[in-house]
Design a protein around this motif. Sequence first.
Motif, PDB file in Angstrom:
ATOM      1  N   LEU A  94       0.811  -1.221   0.105  1.00 60.58           N
ATOM      2  CA  LEU A  94       0.159  -0.062  -0.035  1.00 60.58           C
ATOM      3  C   LEU A  94       0.943   1.309   0.038  1.00 60.58           C
ATOM      4  O   LEU A  94       0.635   2.353  -0.421  1.00 60.58           O
ATOM      5  CB  LEU A  94      -0.901   0.002   1.177  1.00 60.58           C
ATOM      6  N   LYS A  95       1.982   1.234   0.540  1.00 57.05           N
ATOM      7  CA  LYS A  95       2.931   2.324   0.697  1.00 57.05           C
ATOM      8  C   LYS A  95       3.535   2.618  -0.748  1.00 57.05           C
ATOM      9  O   LYS A  95       3.641   3.610  -1.150  1.00 57.05           O
ATOM     10  CB  LYS A  95       4.070   2.093   1.748  1.00 57.05           C
ATOM     11  N   VAL A  96       4.214   1.684  -1.294  1.00 55.70           N
ATOM     12  CA  VAL A  96       5.026   1.814  -2.554  1.00 55.70           C
ATOM     13  C   VAL A  96       4.448   1.121  -3.541  1.00 55.70           C
ATOM     14  O   VAL A  96       5.152   1.095  -4.834  1.00 55.70           O
ATOM     15  CB  VAL A  96       6.423   1.347  -2.064  1.00 55.70           C
ATOM     16  N   GLY A  97       3.611   0.197  -3.597  1.00 57.00           N
ATOM     17  CA  GLY A  97       3.319  -0.607  -4.734  1.00 57.00           C
ATOM     18  C   GLY A  97       4.102  -1.803  -5.194  1.00 57.00           C
ATOM     19  O   GLY A  97       4.042  -2.431  -5.983  1.00 57.00           O
ATOM     20  N   LEU A  98       4.960  -2.211  -4.371  1.00 62.34           N
ATOM     21  CA  LEU A  98       5.685  -3.570  -4.418  1.00 62.34           C
ATOM     22  C   LEU A  98       5.464  -4.506  -3.097  1.00 62.34           C
ATOM     23  O   LEU A  98       5.094  -3.757  -1.923  1.00 62.34           O
ATOM     24  CB  LEU A  98       7.165  -3.152  -4.577  1.00 62.34           C
ATOM     25  N   ALA A 133      -1.810   9.563   4.208  1.00 63.78           N
ATOM     26  CA  ALA A 133      -2.646   8.453   3.287  1.00 63.78           C
ATOM     27  C   ALA A 133      -1.547   7.754   2.702  1.00 63.78           C
ATOM     28  O   ALA A 133      -0.850   8.323   1.877  1.00 63.78           O
ATOM     29  CB  ALA A 133      -3.697   8.980   2.494  1.00 63.78           C
ATOM     30  N   LEU A 134      -1.761   6.403   2.640  1.00 62.54           N
ATOM     31  CA  LEU A 134      -1.070   5.465   1.870  1.00 62.54           C
ATOM     32  C   LEU A 134      -1.201   5.406   0.442  1.00 62.54           C
ATOM     33  O   LEU A 134      -2.480   5.723  -0.276  1.00 62.54           O
ATOM     34  CB  LEU A 134      -1.344   3.817   2.354  1.00 62.54           C
ATOM     35  N   ALA A 135      -0.185   5.533  -0.354  1.00 58.78           N
ATOM     36  CA  ALA A 135      -0.268   5.857  -1.801  1.00 58.78           C
ATOM     37  C   ALA A 135      -1.512   4.744  -2.447  1.00 58.78           C
ATOM     38  O   ALA A 135      -1.884   5.029  -3.616  1.00 58.78           O
ATOM     39  CB  ALA A 135       0.842   5.801  -2.291  1.00 58.78           C
ATOM     40  N   ALA A 136      -1.221   3.620  -2.104  1.00 56.66           N
ATOM     41  CA  ALA A 136      -1.988   2.500  -3.044  1.00 56.66           C
ATOM     42  C   ALA A 136      -1.996   2.395  -4.388  1.00 56.66           C
ATOM     43  O   ALA A 136      -3.029   2.935  -5.166  1.00 56.66           O
ATOM     44  CB  ALA A 136      -3.412   2.192  -2.234  1.00 56.66           C
ATOM     45  N   PRO A 137      -0.765   2.749  -4.787  1.00 53.73           N
ATOM     46  CA  PRO A 137      -0.571   3.154  -6.520  1.00 53.73           C
ATOM     47  C   PRO A 137      -1.518   2.205  -7.478  1.00 53.73           C
ATOM     48  O   PRO A 137      -2.227   2.574  -8.376  1.00 53.73           O
ATOM     49  CB  PRO A 137       0.873   3.039  -6.652  1.00 53.73           C
ATOM     50  N   GLN A 138      -1.484   0.865  -7.163  1.00 57.43           N
ATOM     51  CA  GLN A 138      -2.111   0.003  -8.176  1.00 57.43           C
ATOM     52  C   GLN A 138      -3.703   0.016  -7.799  1.00 57.43           C
ATOM     53  O   GLN A 138      -4.225   0.001  -9.024  1.00 57.43           O
ATOM     54  CB  GLN A 138      -1.550  -1.584  -8.075  1.00 57.43           C
ATOM     55  N   ALA A 139      -4.079   0.096  -6.687  1.00 56.33           N
ATOM     56  CA  ALA A 139      -5.475   0.232  -6.649  1.00 56.33           C
ATOM     57  C   ALA A 139      -5.937   1.503  -7.125  1.00 56.33           C
ATOM     58  O   ALA A 139      -7.046   1.499  -7.934  1.00 56.33           O
ATOM     59  CB  ALA A 139      -5.787   0.297  -5.085  1.00 56.33           C
TER      60      ALA A 139
END
Length: 640
Positions: free
Chosen positions: A28-32, A477-483
């Motif tokens: 959720l933080k970095v997408g990995l 807020a956490l980045a959650a990049p993929q979501a």
Amino acid sequence: MRELTLRSVILGGLLTLLFTAANVYLGLKVGLTFATSIPAAVISMAILRLLRGGTILENNIVQTIASAAGTLSAIIFVLPGLVILGYWQGFPFVTTAAVCATGGILGVMFSVPLRRALVTGSDLPYPEGMAAAEVLRIGSAEGSGAAENQQGLRTIIVTSLASAGISLLIAMKLMVGEIAKYIRVGAGATGAATSLSYALLGVGHLVGLSVGMAMLTGIVITWLGLVPYFSQGVAGDDVVAIANGVFRAKARFIGAGTIGVAAIWTLLKIIGPIISGIRSALAANAARGSGETLPLAERDLPIKQVALVILATMIPIAFLLWQFIAGGPLAVHSGVLIATTVVYILLAGVVIASVCGYMAGLIGASNSPISGVGILAVVGVSLMMLAFIGRGSDVTTTEAMVAYALFATAIVFGIATISNDNLQDLKTGQVVGATPWRQQVALVIGVGFGSLAIPGVLDLLNNAFGFAGAPGAREQALAAPQALLISALAKGVLGGDLEWPLLGLGAVIGVVIIAIDELLGRARKLRLPPLGVGMGVYLPMSLTLLIVVGSVIGTRYDAWAERQPDPETAKRFGVLAATGLIVGESLFGVAFAGIVAATGKDAPLAVVGAGFEPIALWGGLAMFAGLVWWIYRLTRRASR
């Protein structure tokens, strides 16, 4: 020899809680996310050695359970999209756990027929599976093997404590968590930023220099090209707001286009070997059906039982889909939607299990472009809905369609995440002489443990921090990049307002990067993975710059390891140290989320005010760099 025992299941379940929480936070933080097989094996061997009587096959079961559960945490690449859309306020435990369990079990079942074709009957390298097998073989030996195992466990503990300690100082405001500088470029703006995160440093070590340089290329494209260009003439005096606003509104969609093209290219490159692998699997099943007697090390779960489990799993999936749309604007279409979605999950599951299994065997589970599979899956579900029920007649119906697309994609993504890990674990089992069907049962058990752990961690992080782009998201807020990306694509396809020009520009960049990568491959130079470039464009620099630094540090460490009498052992200790850096910060992040949720304060551990910031900046930088030097020095000593 002991293999699937009660204590191996219990120990695997406990490690599941540890690594699932860490992977959910990091994802959720970095997408990995990171592979958990090797650290789980090291911890398992140390504990079972104390309990006495532990075998290499028992340790293999522990790492299999922990690995499956840790991998299932990648479901967070999709499910938080429902909160980002505002459709869910949190994560209902039973529904979330059921989505994870059904998708995960299907992932195990779909990959069973592929074991012979893609594991025993292929020359795929399976880098993580082979590394985990080597760790098990060495650690299970007496004398020097036992000593190495104990030293490896100490390395994980020490680096985890160091990483958690730095996170604690940041939470106390005694160190800054991020450094950023923004400047004017003509009539526009740009900037540079990095987090002081040991988890990101550890990720960089694990992904390697090629991925690190690809991310750096993406950073350069975004912050020296896209952001300065698109920010020209944007009104306002706040250079930070201008640069970040252009990044979110423009650069991210361009990055999505690059990621999409890179994902499609990756799948096209491996479609031939995948078809060949499926044919081999069918031939092997036919031979077994004719009465051929197989040795213990070649016995999978019976294919008839596998087929029955797959069909039986469709029943709870259909119920979950019905429950999701019941009482809403899509209820009138429930029959056609549920029927077509179940068929889609069945057909897509077969293809995705093959694709992800092959990718994991080729480049490793950690490096597989699993998010690209999610992107293609959500687009597929969205187009299917448009074909059968058409576009929504109002905003409420469109929002319900987007939410349904994400919910169905989450089940498909569960198949992808588990099949991306299964064959890696089965390769480890093949090398150490494990019984395939027992490992496959352990994988299902791991899915069960992970499904129970994920909803609570997701809810905790949502309540404490929230997700970027969600209604009322906090500053931290956490980045959650993929979501965020997958939900944006679903909204664009179903709402008809997709930013096609920006996606098209990203696709062009992706094609250019693919061409460069292929030329570098033919010249046998350092590759430039297109997906890595796409992630560098799409993710904030604060989350990627330190990954680049970590990849350089990891490469230098590996170069040192090559000069040692036992290079492979030295490299393994580097992997354990990097894993400890990830685990320590991630587990502290989960614990800190609990404190934030309990107190209702954004900075409940702060002991100093804003006046301390200059010391927190320069002193924190010095401490961060000094501790990195000390950690790698300690790791070198331990590896000897």
